[in-house]
Design a protein around this motif. Structure first.
Motif, mmCIF file in Angstrom:
data_model
loop_
_atom_site.group_PDB
_atom_site.id
_atom_site.type_symbol
_atom_site.label_atom_id
_atom_site.label_comp_id
_atom_site.label_asym_id
_atom_site.label_seq_id
_atom_site.Cartn_x
_atom_site.Cartn_y
_atom_site.Cartn_z
ATOM 1 N N ARG A 639 0.850 -1.189 0.000
ATOM 2 C CA ARG A 639 0.000 0.000 0.000
ATOM 3 C C ARG A 639 0.886 1.240 0.000
ATOM 4 O O ARG A 639 1.122 1.853 1.024
ATOM 5 N N ARG A 640 1.386 1.566 -1.144
ATOM 6 C CA ARG A 640 2.282 2.708 -1.256
ATOM 7 C C ARG A 640 1.561 3.981 -0.822
ATOM 8 O O ARG A 640 0.449 4.264 -1.237
ATOM 9 N N GLY A 641 2.217 4.747 0.006
ATOM 10 C CA GLY A 641 1.642 5.987 0.508
ATOM 11 C C GLY A 641 0.880 5.831 1.804
ATOM 12 O O GLY A 641 0.556 6.814 2.442
ATOM 13 N N THR A 642 0.567 4.605 2.188
ATOM 14 C CA THR A 642 -0.149 4.384 3.443
ATOM 15 C C THR A 642 0.811 4.522 4.615
ATOM 16 O O THR A 642 1.912 3.975 4.597
ATOM 17 N N ARG A 643 0.397 5.245 5.634
ATOM 18 C CA ARG A 643 1.229 5.433 6.812
ATOM 19 C C ARG A 643 0.632 4.664 7.976
ATOM 20 O O ARG A 643 -0.566 4.419 8.044
ATOM 21 N N ASN A 644 1.496 4.310 8.905
ATOM 22 C CA ASN A 644 1.061 3.573 10.093
ATOM 23 C C ASN A 644 0.811 4.550 11.227
ATOM 24 O O ASN A 644 1.701 5.310 11.617
ATOM 25 N N ALA A 645 -0.390 4.519 11.785
ATOM 26 C CA ALA A 645 -0.750 5.434 12.876
ATOM 27 C C ALA A 645 -0.328 4.910 14.236
ATOM 28 O O ALA A 645 -0.737 5.460 15.253
ATOM 29 N N GLY A 646 0.487 3.835 14.268
ATOM 30 C CA GLY A 646 0.992 3.340 15.541
ATOM 31 C C GLY A 646 0.673 1.890 15.821
ATOM 32 O O GLY A 646 0.992 1.383 16.901
ATOM 33 N N SER A 647 0.065 1.206 14.879
ATOM 34 C CA SER A 647 -0.311 -0.182 15.095
ATOM 35 C C SER A 647 0.917 -1.085 15.116
ATOM 36 O O SER A 647 1.874 -0.881 14.364
ATOM 37 N N SER A 648 0.872 -2.107 15.989
ATOM 38 C CA SER A 648 1.926 -3.117 16.039
ATOM 39 C C SER A 648 1.569 -4.344 15.218
ATOM 40 O O SER A 648 2.322 -5.325 15.221
ATOM 41 N N ARG A 649 0.463 -4.314 14.519
ATOM 42 C CA ARG A 649 0.094 -5.436 13.664
ATOM 43 C C ARG A 649 1.105 -5.552 12.541
ATOM 44 O O ARG A 649 1.477 -4.546 11.905
ATOM 45 N N PRO A 650 1.605 -6.756 12.247
ATOM 46 C CA PRO A 650 2.654 -6.914 11.223
ATOM 47 C C PRO A 650 2.284 -6.300 9.882
ATOM 48 O O PRO A 650 3.137 -5.713 9.203
ATOM 49 N N GLU A 651 1.009 -6.414 9.487
ATOM 50 C CA GLU A 651 0.621 -5.892 8.180
ATOM 51 C C GLU A 651 0.623 -4.369 8.127
ATOM 52 O O GLU A 651 0.541 -3.785 7.038
ATOM 53 N N ASP A 652 0.706 -3.695 9.275
ATOM 54 C CA ASP A 652 0.709 -2.227 9.312
ATOM 55 C C ASP A 652 2.094 -1.639 9.528
ATOM 56 O O ASP A 652 2.299 -0.448 9.294
ATOM 57 N N MET A 653 3.046 -2.432 10.011
ATOM 58 C CA MET A 653 4.349 -1.907 10.411
ATOM 59 C C MET A 653 5.171 -1.456 9.197
ATOM 60 O O MET A 653 5.186 -2.120 8.159
ATOM 61 N N LEU A 654 5.851 -0.324 9.362
ATOM 62 C CA LEU A 654 6.678 0.236 8.311
ATOM 63 C C LEU A 654 8.146 0.334 8.704
ATOM 64 O O LEU A 654 8.980 0.749 7.895
ATOM 65 N N SER A 655 8.480 -0.007 9.941
ATOM 66 C CA SER A 655 9.879 0.045 10.378
ATOM 67 C C SER A 655 10.107 -1.022 11.434
ATOM 68 O O SER A 655 9.218 -1.345 12.217
ATOM 69 N N VAL A 656 11.321 -1.577 11.437
ATOM 70 C CA VAL A 656 11.730 -2.578 12.419
ATOM 71 C C VAL A 656 13.101 -2.190 12.957
ATOM 72 O O VAL A 656 13.792 -1.333 12.407
#
Length: 917
Positions: A639-656
């Motif tokens: 989902r290019r352009g989608t940002r994560n509002a703080g969820s820890s769900r793997p499908e939402d994470m953008l950084s590790v």
């Protein structure tokens, strides 16, 4: 009637052959030794027990021992029948003694046997909800569960802090007023009903906590049998909501005090004894009387303000259970949107207010200080909402930023303005201590200070550090990289043995545009700039340490607590960064214009270690990698352009690999408050998925336009004030660098501005996600039509004004020269306009900043300018504490939301609270 005194009973008769005689040496009971496992913590020591408790400790002869061994070898059901037959053959008094022994062996009361220190240690592991439940077990349990140290620990574990000096001051006032005066301060009637134990029989409803209705008669009472007493159930009502939060309303009794305990399931022997002789039930439980719940007159419906017994001792002490309860209630008001709005100046003293828009504020529990485009600084009393003394005058242009410390040992206000001045004032008197007239080359956009330094930033792209007290050259507050300059003849520090207070000791350069905001924390300075970057600087070394990227437009505001950086930008987002790893860990979207001001409180600095926070981040990483192995497609790719509002769900994470978990972590009371040029103030809270979501959307118009509503759902449509003012705003030549434009350029700029306003109007009228389309009101439709007409008008003017390039531009320039400079913080909160526009490609030159303040208007539109100033509510600055949110805007009235909601107890605890990041 059977006696209830077991000790006297045991001394009077010795009917059982195996009861030990006086003076006999006790020996272990074979029955207990061979086949009974004692509860852990239960001692076999018998010296502290009564004779009746040791009735089985006598000696058995060989025949009896053989018989006992045979019985003990029988199956459990056979042993039960054997014992039942034996008990039936005994006198009633011995049956009572056996029942007492059974009670002792099967029920172990820690409150009766354990030392207080050990009991408190055990209870300290309980949650507030569990402590409340434990308090209804018995009177000894209640006394221990309401211990002040336990609840002080509960208070601290929530991340809350109180000012001990303010609490002590309140206790001293209560002490001076005596017991009745202290009771009146707590809202207690003289000779409190809670303390009149046994003075009269109380009605059932009086045992209920304040504001809660009594239970329906008989709702919890068991059916009564003939000749038997009713069994009652005591229930704990702590107002525990579905989400698990505790507002702690205290104890309730569901029925009158007919009997003191609930029925227990008993073995066949006991039930048979009860059926034959109902009166023995009380005698069998006499040994465990401490386990009996107290009567309604003994239970306290809710914690009182004063610690029990402290008023009688003439040393009033605030009760920590009461403090915890009030703070929970206050937090609930934040979540439920229960508040009372107020304004500065007071509605009956409008003459005390600023005469133009207010750019900056700061407040404590007692005072607020504001700075305005009218070039003044004003001090306010937050209790009376009145101006304190006369306005402070010293700036020659708009006051853009300030900070103050009212404590007597500091007694300081520091302000910066469009005149490039930094002025140090004495808070108590308003006198000027020092005026730095050339602190920067251009407007001072923001400043922060601590006990050591004053840090300022400017439109001139620099950050400067000033010392608050005189320093010797070997003082550790002198940056180490400056030490060599004391020996350098070319340096201003050369030959100095003492650096005077408020001297410039360091200059930090590296930003490519105006530096709009700074924060100082220990040895680190965080800065945010219109060049779209956030930078971290080392004070001692005087060098850049880290750069944070992520915003697509200029950054207007920043906050740093040592772990997380929170920022707001012209890209209409609030973003959270891991300070150590420089990774973006949350992006909050919801504003539709520049996010001008933001404050966050995660509330975990004192309760969660860095290691624990990192463990939480590692757990999220492990879940992410497991999901990848299972075939999950990463969010950034899917989902290019989608940002994560703080969820820890793997499908939402953008950084590790971060040190801070997605969203930034924090306590359950964590909150972020942001203010925007879309004229809203948004309260963000974590939802059940861990995402930051709008909890409340606040509008100044609720107060400024006389609306009485106290709650605005997060899903509500934006207030139509933008639409109301679009036509007026379109009549105003766009703010910013207009002074150098010729008339044609001014018209082109106005057309662009009108088009942007039309786009904004259209977006405002669109329904919020998840809400139904709402019909347009007359005012909204008129505003939209006005925006369209203004756009057409400007386009028509563009065809006829190309030749009029003389007097118009000169008049505009002359008019601008007579106006004070206005803040570039929002103006330079990006090298792009505040209205949404496509982000330029990487490496592309950013467009020149379009200023959002109103210091560059054409002379022909002065009247429209004044109207826009009067009506627009673009938020410039906000601040919140435990009790209030206060903001200032393009409107000259300062607006606040008080979540104590006119409750004196909440207001009191809120004013004692010390907010931490």
């Amino acid at each position: 009637m059977a006696s209830h005194n077991h000790d006297q009973q045991g001394a009077a008769q010795q009917p059982l052959s195996f009861r030990r005689s006086k003076g006999a040496t006790p020996s272990p009971n074979p029955m207990l030794r061979g086949h009974s496992q004692l509860d852990e913590g239960f001692s076999e020591e018998t010296r502290s027990l009564s004779d009746s408790d040791m009735m089985y400790s006598g000696e058995l002869d060989a025949n009896h021992k053989q018989l006992l061994d045979m019985v003990l070898d029988l199956p459990a059901e056979q042993r039960k029948l054997f014992v039942e037959a034996l008990v039936r053959s005994l006198p009633n008094k011995d049956k009572e003694a056996i029942g007492s022994l059974c009670e002792t062996l099967t029920h172990f009361d820690p409150a009766h046997y354990l030392p207080n220190e050990l009991m408190f240690s055990v209870l300290s592991y309980l949650s507030p909800k569990d402590l409340l439940t434990a308090s209804i077990v018995s009177r000894p349990w209640r006394d221990r569960a309401w211990d002040d140290k336990l609840w002080r620990g509960c208070f601290a574990r929530e991340g809350w802090i109180l000012d001990p000096a303010k609490m002590k001051e309140y206790e001293e006032i209560a002490k001076s007023k005596g017991k009745k005066g202290a009771q009146a301060m707590a809202g207690m009637p003289g000779g409190s009903e809670l303390e009149r134990r046994g003075s009269r029989k109380r009605k059932t409803e009086e045992a209920f906590s304040d504001g809660e209705p009594p239970m329906p008669p008989g709702s919890s009472a068991s059916a009564a049998s003939a000749g038997t007493s009713r069994a009652t159930n005591t229930s704990m009502h702590a107002n525990i909501s579905d989400d698990g939060s505790d507002s702690m309303e205290g104890v309730e009794l569901s029925t009158p005090a007919g009997a003191a305990r609930a029925n227990r399931s008993t073995p066949r022997l006991q039930s048979d004894l009860d059926s034959r002789r109902p009166s023995t039930d009380s005698a069998l439980s006499a040994r465990s009387s401490s386990l009996i719940p107290p009567s309604p007159t003994d239970l306290k419906p809710a914690p009182t303000m004063w610690r029990p017994g402290s008023l009688d001792a003439a040393e009033p002490k605030l009760s920590w259970p009461w403090l915890y309860r009030q703070r929970c209630r206050l937090e609930k008001n934040w979540e439920n949107g229960q508040y009372n709005m107020f304004s500065l100046p007071h509605e009956r003293h409008q003459d005390e207010g600023h005469t133009e828009c207010v750019y900056t504020i700061q407040h404590t529990s007692k005072h607020l200080v504001s700075g305005s485009r009218d070039r003044t600084i004003r001090k306010w009393d937050l209790e009376t909402l009145r101006l304190i003394e006369k306005p402070l005058k010293g700036h020659d242009a708009s006051v853009l930023c300030l900070q103050f410390d009212e404590r007597p040992e500091h007694d300081i206000i520091v302000s910066g303005g469009s005149d490039a001045y930094v002025i140090i004032w004495r808070f108590s008197t308003g006198e000027i201590i020092r005026k730095l007239t050339r602190a920067h080359d251009e407007s001072v956009l923001n400043l922060r200070f601590d006990d050591r330094y004053i840090v300022t930033c400017s439109k001139d792209k620099t950050i400067k550090i000033w010392n608050r007290r005189a320093l010797t050259k070997d003082d550790p507050l002198i940056p180490s990289y400056q030490l060599a300059n004391f020996e350098n003849p070319q340096s201003q520090l050369y030959g100095l043995d003492l650096v005077k207070e408020y001297s410039l000791i360091s200059v930090l350069m590296g930003h490519q545009a105006a530096v709009n905001a700074v924060m100082i924390h220990d040895n680190t300075i965080i800065s945010a700039s219109g060049d779209r970057t956030i930078k971290s600087w080392n004070i001692d070394k005087g060098r850049l340490e880290k750069t944070y990227v992520g915003h697509t437009k200029g950054i207007a505001c920043v906050q740093f607590d040592g772990r997380r950086i929170v920022s707001g930008s012209s890209d209409n987002t609030v973003r959270i960064f891991d300070a150590e790893q420089q990774a973006e860990i949350a992006c909050l979207t919801g504003h539709n214009n520049l996010v001008r001001t933001v404050q966050a409180r995660f509330g975990d600095l004192n309760i969660v270690t860095d290691e624990e926070l990192e463990d939480e981040a590692r757990k999220a990483d492990r879940d992410f990698y497991k999901a990848l192995e299972a075939g999950m497609q990463p969010a950034s790719a899917a989902r290019r352009g989608t940002r994560n509002a703080g969820s820890s769900r793997p499908e939402d994470m953008l950084s590790v690999g971060t040190k801070v978990p997605p969203g930034g972590g924090g306590s359950r009371w964590a909150k972020i408050v942001s203010g925007s040029y879309d004229e809203t103030v948004v309260l963000w809270k974590r939802d059940r998925d861990g995402k930051w979501a709008k909890r409340q959307v606040l509008h100044q118009d609720m107060l400024l336009k006389g609306k009485s509503s106290r709650r605005t759902p997060a899903t509500a449509l934006p207030q139509p004030v933008n639409i109301h003012q679009i036509q007026v705003q379109n009549q105003v030549v766009g703010p910013g660098g207009v002074a150098g434009m010729n008339p044609t350029q001014q018209v082109q700029h106005a057309v662009q501005q009108a088009h942007a306003n039309l786009v904004q109007a259209t977006s405002v009228l669109q329904p919020t996600a998840g809400t139904a389309q709402q019909p347009l009101g007359n005012a909204q439709m008129a505003g939209l039509m006005g925006a369209q007409a203004a756009l057409q008008n400007h386009m028509l003017q563009g065809a006829g004004l190309a030749g009029a390039q003389g007097g118009g531009a000169a008049a505009a320039a002359n008019n601008n020269n007579n106006l004070p400079a206005a803040p570039a913080a929002a103006a330079n909160a990006g090298n792009v306009p505040a209205h949404a526009a496509p982000a330029p490609a990487a490496g592309a030159q950013a467009p020149q900043p379009a200023h959002h303040h109103h210091h560059g208007h054409a002379h022909a539109h002065a009247a429209a300018q004044q109207q826009a100033h009067r009506d627009s509510n673009r938020v410039f600055k906000l601040q919140f504490d435990a009790r209030r949110i206060v903001c200032c805007s393009q409107n000259k009235v300062i607006v606040g939301w008080d979540f104590a909601n006119e409750d004196e107890e909440l207001a009191r605890v809120g004013s004692w609270s010390v907010e931490t990041a």
